[in-house]
Write an enzyme that holds these catalytic residues in place. Structure first.
Site, PDB file in Angstrom:
ATOM      1  N   ASP A  95       0.855  -1.193   0.000  1.00  0.00           N
ATOM      2  CA  ASP A  95       0.000   0.000   0.000  1.00  0.00           C
ATOM      3  C   ASP A  95       0.891   1.243   0.000  1.00  0.00           C
ATOM      4  OD1 ASP A  95      -3.248   0.221   1.070  1.00  0.00           O
ATOM      5  OD2 ASP A  95      -2.055   2.052   0.924  1.00  0.00           O
ATOM      6  N   ARG A 123      -1.089   3.000   7.295  1.00  0.00           N
ATOM      7  CA  ARG A 123      -1.931   1.799   7.236  1.00  0.00           C
ATOM      8  C   ARG A 123      -1.062   0.542   7.349  1.00  0.00           C
ATOM      9  NH1 ARG A 123      -7.379   1.711   3.517  1.00  0.00           N
ATOM     10  NH2 ARG A 123      -8.654   1.469   5.349  1.00  0.00           N
ATOM     11  N   THR A 154     -14.151  -3.213  -7.110  1.00  0.00           N
ATOM     12  CA  THR A 154     -15.393  -3.127  -7.881  1.00  0.00           C
ATOM     13  C   THR A 154     -15.219  -2.060  -8.951  1.00  0.00           C
ATOM     14  OG1 THR A 154     -16.608  -3.702  -5.889  1.00  0.00           O
ATOM     15  CG2 THR A 154     -17.875  -2.740  -7.692  1.00  0.00           C
ATOM     16  N   GLU A 171     -18.797  -6.135   5.304  1.00  0.00           N
ATOM     17  CA  GLU A 171     -18.029  -5.779   6.492  1.00  0.00           C
ATOM     18  C   GLU A 171     -18.781  -6.264   7.737  1.00  0.00           C
ATOM     19  OE1 GLU A 171     -16.576  -1.744   6.448  1.00  0.00           O
ATOM     20  OE2 GLU A 171     -16.158  -1.921   4.317  1.00  0.00           O
ATOM     21  N   CYS A 224     -19.917   0.933  -0.361  1.00  0.00           N
ATOM     22  CA  CYS A 224     -20.203   0.247  -1.629  1.00  0.00           C
ATOM     23  C   CYS A 224     -21.553   0.572  -2.281  1.00  0.00           C
ATOM     24  CB  CYS A 224     -20.111  -1.254  -1.409  1.00  0.00           C
ATOM     25  SG  CYS A 224     -18.441  -1.781  -1.023  1.00  0.00           S
ATOM     26  N   ARG A 270     -33.468   1.086  14.379  1.00  0.00           N
ATOM     27  CA  ARG A 270     -33.196  -0.283  13.898  1.00  0.00           C
ATOM     28  C   ARG A 270     -34.141  -1.309  14.519  1.00  0.00           C
ATOM     29  NH1 ARG A 270     -28.537  -0.890  10.224  1.00  0.00           N
ATOM     30  NH2 ARG A 270     -27.254   0.930  10.523  1.00  0.00           N
TER      31      ARG A 270
HETATM   32  P1  NAD Z   1      -9.965   1.033   1.151  1.00  0.00           P
HETATM   33  O1  NAD Z   1     -10.025   2.482   0.897  1.00  0.00           O
HETATM   34  O2  NAD Z   1     -10.207   0.504   2.531  1.00  0.00           O
HETATM   35  O3  NAD Z   1      -8.526   0.467   0.713  1.00  0.00           O
HETATM   36  C1  NAD Z   1      -7.905   0.786  -0.502  1.00  0.00           C
HETATM   37  C2  NAD Z   1      -6.398   0.918  -0.256  1.00  0.00           C
HETATM   38  O4  NAD Z   1      -5.740   1.061  -1.528  1.00  0.00           O
HETATM   39  C3  NAD Z   1      -5.994   2.143   0.552  1.00  0.00           C
HETATM   40  O5  NAD Z   1      -5.293   1.732   1.718  1.00  0.00           O
HETATM   41  C4  NAD Z   1      -5.111   2.966  -0.406  1.00  0.00           C
HETATM   42  O6  NAD Z   1      -4.037   3.612   0.242  1.00  0.00           O
HETATM   43  C5  NAD Z   1      -4.598   1.889  -1.334  1.00  0.00           C
HETATM   44  N1  NAD Z   1      -4.126   2.389  -2.638  1.00  0.00           N
HETATM   45  C6  NAD Z   1      -4.741   3.245  -3.480  1.00  0.00           C
HETATM   46  N2  NAD Z   1      -4.009   3.408  -4.591  1.00  0.00           N
HETATM   47  C7  NAD Z   1      -2.889   2.661  -4.441  1.00  0.00           C
HETATM   48  C8  NAD Z   1      -1.746   2.427  -5.256  1.00  0.00           C
HETATM   49  N3  NAD Z   1      -1.640   2.973  -6.451  1.00  0.00           N
HETATM   50  N4  NAD Z   1      -0.782   1.606  -4.791  1.00  0.00           N
HETATM   51  C9  NAD Z   1      -0.887   1.024  -3.580  1.00  0.00           C
HETATM   52  N5  NAD Z   1      -1.956   1.196  -2.763  1.00  0.00           N
HETATM   53  C10 NAD Z   1      -2.950   2.008  -3.193  1.00  0.00           C
HETATM   54  O7  NAD Z   1     -10.970   0.363   0.121  1.00  0.00           O
HETATM   55  P2  NAD Z   1     -11.766  -1.028   0.295  1.00  0.00           P
HETATM   56  O8  NAD Z   1     -12.969  -0.826   1.132  1.00  0.00           O
HETATM   57  O9  NAD Z   1     -10.801  -2.090   0.648  1.00  0.00           O
HETATM   58  O10 NAD Z   1     -12.283  -1.263  -1.193  1.00  0.00           O
HETATM   59  C11 NAD Z   1     -11.412  -1.610  -2.227  1.00  0.00           C
HETATM   60  C12 NAD Z   1     -12.232  -2.015  -3.443  1.00  0.00           C
HETATM   61  O11 NAD Z   1     -13.011  -3.169  -3.123  1.00  0.00           O
HETATM   62  C13 NAD Z   1     -13.223  -0.952  -3.919  1.00  0.00           C
HETATM   63  O12 NAD Z   1     -13.315  -1.020  -5.319  1.00  0.00           O
HETATM   64  C14 NAD Z   1     -14.539  -1.410  -3.298  1.00  0.00           C
HETATM   65  O13 NAD Z   1     -15.647  -0.973  -4.033  1.00  0.00           O
HETATM   66  C15 NAD Z   1     -14.399  -2.913  -3.366  1.00  0.00           C
HETATM   67  N6  NAD Z   1     -15.176  -3.646  -2.356  1.00  0.00           N
HETATM   68  C16 NAD Z   1     -15.239  -3.174  -1.072  1.00  0.00           C
HETATM   69  C17 NAD Z   1     -15.939  -3.908  -0.110  1.00  0.00           C
HETATM   70  C18 NAD Z   1     -16.042  -3.428   1.310  1.00  0.00           C
HETATM   71  O14 NAD Z   1     -16.837  -3.985   2.043  1.00  0.00           O
HETATM   72  N7  NAD Z   1     -15.284  -2.434   1.733  1.00  0.00           N
HETATM   73  C19 NAD Z   1     -16.538  -5.126  -0.455  1.00  0.00           C
HETATM   74  C20 NAD Z   1     -16.420  -5.575  -1.763  1.00  0.00           C
HETATM   75  C21 NAD Z   1     -15.741  -4.836  -2.702  1.00  0.00           C
HETATM   76  C1  UDX Z   2     -22.239  -4.831   0.911  1.00  0.00           C
HETATM   77  C2  UDX Z   2     -22.647  -6.169   0.310  1.00  0.00           C
HETATM   78  O1  UDX Z   2     -23.507  -6.857   1.226  1.00  0.00           O
HETATM   79  C3  UDX Z   2     -21.429  -7.018   0.001  1.00  0.00           C
HETATM   80  O2  UDX Z   2     -21.810  -8.207  -0.661  1.00  0.00           O
HETATM   81  C4  UDX Z   2     -20.503  -6.213  -0.905  1.00  0.00           C
HETATM   82  O3  UDX Z   2     -19.328  -6.972  -1.181  1.00  0.00           O
HETATM   83  C5  UDX Z   2     -20.120  -4.893  -0.256  1.00  0.00           C
HETATM   84  O4  UDX Z   2     -21.323  -4.159   0.051  1.00  0.00           O
HETATM   85  P1  UDX Z   2     -21.501  -4.007   3.317  1.00  0.00           P
HETATM   86  O5  UDX Z   2     -21.809  -2.664   2.771  1.00  0.00           O
HETATM   87  O6  UDX Z   2     -20.195  -4.230   3.974  1.00  0.00           O
HETATM   88  O7  UDX Z   2     -21.611  -5.102   2.159  1.00  0.00           O
HETATM   89  O8  UDX Z   2     -22.611  -4.421   4.400  1.00  0.00           O
HETATM   90  P2  UDX Z   2     -24.147  -4.892   4.289  1.00  0.00           P
HETATM   91  O9  UDX Z   2     -24.363  -5.956   5.285  1.00  0.00           O
HETATM   92  O10 UDX Z   2     -24.534  -5.208   2.913  1.00  0.00           O
HETATM   93  O11 UDX Z   2     -24.927  -3.611   4.794  1.00  0.00           O
HETATM   94  C6  UDX Z   2     -24.980  -2.418   4.036  1.00  0.00           C
HETATM   95  C7  UDX Z   2     -25.901  -1.431   4.700  1.00  0.00           C
HETATM   96  O12 UDX Z   2     -27.249  -1.872   4.627  1.00  0.00           O
HETATM   97  C8  UDX Z   2     -25.611  -1.212   6.194  1.00  0.00           C
HETATM   98  O13 UDX Z   2     -25.730   0.157   6.482  1.00  0.00           O
HETATM   99  C9  UDX Z   2     -26.684  -2.022   6.884  1.00  0.00           C
HETATM  100  O14 UDX Z   2     -27.010  -1.537   8.171  1.00  0.00           O
HETATM  101  C10 UDX Z   2     -27.841  -1.839   5.920  1.00  0.00           C
HETATM  102  N1  UDX Z   2     -28.849  -2.915   6.007  1.00  0.00           N
HETATM  103  C11 UDX Z   2     -28.522  -4.192   5.692  1.00  0.00           C
HETATM  104  C12 UDX Z   2     -30.149  -2.610   6.393  1.00  0.00           C
HETATM  105  O15 UDX Z   2     -30.463  -1.440   6.680  1.00  0.00           O
HETATM  106  N2  UDX Z   2     -31.056  -3.614   6.445  1.00  0.00           N
HETATM  107  C13 UDX Z   2     -30.779  -4.900   6.133  1.00  0.00           C
HETATM  108  O16 UDX Z   2     -31.680  -5.752   6.197  1.00  0.00           O
HETATM  109  C14 UDX Z   2     -29.447  -5.203   5.744  1.00  0.00           C
END
Ligand code: NAD
Ligand code: UDX
Length: 463
Positions: free
Chosen positions: A34, A39, A132, A175, A282, A442
């Protein structure tokens, strides 16, 4: 055989995903890299409570694998050079300025990542889109890698030619349950054109995932499926939240309605909990991206349809804020309101797009004094989330729920943290100003017992 993986991006996806791969594939060495030094320092912290991501079960895996086959580092060059497979897990937030602002994904981190890969790549590498992404992003990454295939290497020597394949392997973890979702996924989606590379990626997962759960598609179906999965999930939440308002007006009860409709197997009983609207990094971003793509292809009705999901979400937050005001005699000026929960859902320290932010902003602008209590969110995160509002001195960070509720007129439950169930509500009632209100967005705490204590209670979706 895959021996070395590099994951670029040590965030909420990169960290937990690589931890689970490391645990299940002891023969694979994984470097998570990273640009954010702090981080990486936090991932390497000897105190596991200081990891940058809180997820149940994560600390145990980090303890088991870190320093063995899982390393966190800022040495991006080395990570890329050594890798047979590179996972791109960088952030792709909504663009704030310029073309597509407010809708399109900002791909600047993806582009810089692709350029780093182009520069340091050695031999043949499989580049995996874990982030994504809008449909067709693989083409952009391919163009960048194509245009620099020979830079830095001896073009006369064919063996030094850099070659690559691009695969889409979106992540579906949620998450708060990330480790369980990664360990027991409903499916693993792999999209690509090159069967050999697909089989290599599939082999990694087959170390712990039933092969029948591995879905293979073309690149574009894989990229699009991720956006659509999030759009469908978010749509359910906006649907049930829209009905919560109708319940409040008609005398129906949202939990009874959810149960009744969810018993139909075609509808299913998951994701039907009404609340303060969806948060997280997301849902909103991915729907807006879908809206942007649809408009780009001239499909305006499709775009309008999905945009409504986001509009209802904001409306639900505004609705909750305004009914708090209404119930507190039409004004919150000089009143103290205790906000229970700042993360966007329970079991995570992530505050991105948390409904608490929007609701708090509106209450602060109405003149309320807010106190915040969240079991996992640090003060610095709240400072950061509220930095664009003029509210200095109008809110306070508290270390306990009781500290937050002392002298408050109301408690707003905005996140469903388990520990809120264990609060001695009768004791809390004693330290609040009367009439004392609970706004439970909730439906999390038994409202009858709260009413018996003496609270005035509002719960979402109930008359
Ligand atoms: P995040 O912001 O927590 O982490 C991304 C990291 O990438 C950061 O620490 C940043 O410093 C690093 N970064 C950016 N550019 C860089 C580079 N050029 N070289 C090295 N490091 C670099 O993001 P996240 O929540 O982990 O999400 C990452 C991707 O996954 C997004 O596209 C998101 O939509 C997707 N996604 C997120 C979740 C989720 O629940 N958070 C779930 C599924 C998919
Ligand atoms: C979501 C998708 O579930 C996951 O598959 C994708 O990879 C990333 O985006 P996340 O955003 O981490 O995951 O959590 P999720 O459990 O989906 O909840 C998203 C939001 O919806 C939260 O604010 C949660 O409180 C809300 N939620 C969820 C509701 O209000 N009601 C529900 O019944 C479920």
């Amino acid at each position: 055989m895959i021996k070395n993986i590099c994951c670029i991006g040590a965030g909420y996806v990169g960290g937990p995903t690589m931890a689970v791969i490391a645990k299940n594939c002891p023969g694979i060495k994984i470097d998570v890299v990273d640009i954010d030094i702090n981080r990486i320092k936090a991932w390497n912290s000897s105190d596991l409570k200081c990891l940058p991501v809180f997820e149940p079960g994560l600390e145990e895996i980090i303890k088991e694998c870190r320093g063995k086959n899982l390393n966190f580092s800022t040495d991006i060059k080395k990570g890329i050079e050594n890798a047979d497979v590179i996972f791109i897990s960088v952030n792709t937030p909504t663009k704030l300025n310029g073309l597509g602002a407010g809708y399109a994904s900002d791909l600047k981190w993806i582009e810089s990542c692709a350029r780093q890969i182009a520069e340091f790549l050695k031999g043949h590498t499989i580049v995996v889109e874990k982030s994504t992404l809008p449909v067709k992003t693989a083409e952009t990454i391919k163009n960048i890698l194509d245009s620099s295939q020979f830079i830095g290497s001896n073009t006369k020597n064919k063996s030094e030619k850099k070659t690559f394949t691009i695969i889409s392997n979106p992540e579906f973890l949620a998450e708060g349950s990330a480790i369980n979702d990664l360990q027991n996924p409903d499916r693993v989606l792999i999209g690509g054109e090159d069967e050999f590379s697909i089989s290599k990626i599939s082999c990694i997962y087959e170390n712990w995932v039933d092969p029948q759960k591995i879905i293979i598609t073309n690149l574009w179906s894989s990229e699009l499926s991720k956006l659509v999965a999030n759009a469908f999930l978010a749509q359910r939440i906006s649907s049930i939240n829209s009905i919560s308002a109708l319940c409040e007006s008609t005398g129906a009860k949202i939990q009874e309605v959810s149960r009744a409709i969810g018993a139909d197997k075609r509808i299913g009983n998951k994701f039907l909990n009404s609340g303060p609207g969806f948060g997280g990094s997301c849902f909103k971003k991915d729907i807006l991206n879908l809206v942007y793509l649809s408009r780009f292809y001239g499909l305006h009705e499709v775009a309008d349809y999905w945009e409504q999901v986001v509009k209802i979400n904001l409306w639900q937050q505004k609705r909750i804020y305004s009914l708090v005001i209404k119930n507190l005699f039409g004004t919150v000026s000089n009143k103290k309101l205790a906000i229970f929960g700042f993360s966007f859902k329970a079991n995570t320290n992530d505050t991105r797009e948390s409904p608490t932010i929007e609701i708090s902003r509106d209450l602060l602008q109405e003149g309320a004094t807010l106190t915040f209590y969240d079991p996992k969110v640090k003060e610095v995160q709240i400072v950061n989330e509220l930095k664009d509002i003029e509210c200095e001195g109008n809110w306070f960070y508290c270390k306990t729920s009781f500290e937050a509720a002392e002298g408050a007129d109301a408690v707003l439950i905005l996140t469903e943290w388990e520990e809120f169930k264990n609060i001695k509500w009768s004791n809390l009632y004693n330290i609040m100003r009367k009439p004392a209100w609970i706004f439970d967005s909730r439906n999390y705490i038994d409202s009858n017992s709260l009413k018996n204590i003496g609270f005035n209670v509002w719960t979402v979706g109930n008359p």
